[in-house]
Design a protein around this motif. Structure first.
Motif, short mmCIF file in Angstrom:
data_model
loop_
_atom_site.label_atom_id
_atom_site.label_comp_id
_atom_site.label_asym_id
_atom_site.label_seq_id
_atom_site.Cartn_x
_atom_site.Cartn_y
_atom_site.Cartn_z
N GLU A 61 0.81 -1.22 0.00
CA GLU A 61 0.00 0.00 0.00
C GLU A 61 0.85 1.28 0.00
O GLU A 61 0.31 2.37 -0.11
N ARG A 62 2.16 1.15 0.11
CA ARG A 62 3.06 2.32 0.10
C ARG A 62 3.83 2.40 -1.20
O ARG A 62 4.11 1.39 -1.83
N ASN A 63 4.20 3.62 -1.58
CA ASN A 63 5.01 3.83 -2.78
C ASN A 63 6.46 3.40 -2.55
O ASN A 63 6.95 3.41 -1.42
N SER A 119 2.26 2.90 -5.79
CA SER A 119 1.55 1.65 -5.52
C SER A 119 0.12 1.78 -6.02
O SER A 119 -0.54 2.80 -5.82
N ASN A 122 -2.23 2.37 -3.13
CA ASN A 122 -2.11 3.62 -2.39
C ASN A 122 -3.34 4.47 -2.67
O ASN A 122 -3.59 4.87 -3.80
N THR A 124 -3.89 7.52 -1.45
CA THR A 124 -3.65 8.97 -1.34
C THR A 124 -3.17 9.56 -2.62
O THR A 124 -2.70 8.95 -3.50
#
Length: 124
Positions: A61-63, A119, A122, A124
């Motif tokens: 879920e993180r870049n 991602s 992600n 956001t």
């Protein structure tokens, strides 16, 4: 041209790693499966010679973030100009002007930059 420093976040087995003040060589020593190849793959990802896949995200879920500062010598600049890299200007002064316009973070022989691979998870 040489890598002066390198920061890798969320890439393969590396959550976060910073290597600062790289001098003339970066020698990676360690037991098997400790991340030596991951560091090389991160550099390759920035250069486009490694294709990042969903499996390469440490936390899906993180870049992925790969930050680097390149030290570029006058000799390197002359070579880049001769090869027509960044700009096709024939006169060196015009080429250098366009080089600096296209790469505004270039200052005093150093080019810091970040490669962010987003991602798909992600939000956001």
């Amino acid at each position: 041209m040489k890598i002066k420093n390198l920061t890798i976040k969320n890439f393969k087995s590396i959550r976060e790693l910073s290597i600062d003040s790289i001098e003339n060589a970066l020698i990676l020593v360690g037991k098997n499966n400790t991340g030596k190849t991951v560091v090389v793959d991160a550099i390759r990802a920035v250069t486009g010679s490694y294709s990042v896949t969903e499996m390469d995200f440490n936390e899906p879920e993180r870049n992925i973030e790969i930050q680097m500062t390149l030290e570029i010598s006058q000799e390197d600049l002359v070579e880049l100009h001769a090869r027509g890299i960044v700009s096709c200007q024939r006169e060196y002064e015009e080429w250098m002007k366009e080089f600096c316009e296209k790469l505004p973070s270039y200052k005093e022989g150093e080019l810091p930059f970040a490669c962010i691979i987003v991602s798909l998870l992600n939000s956001t």
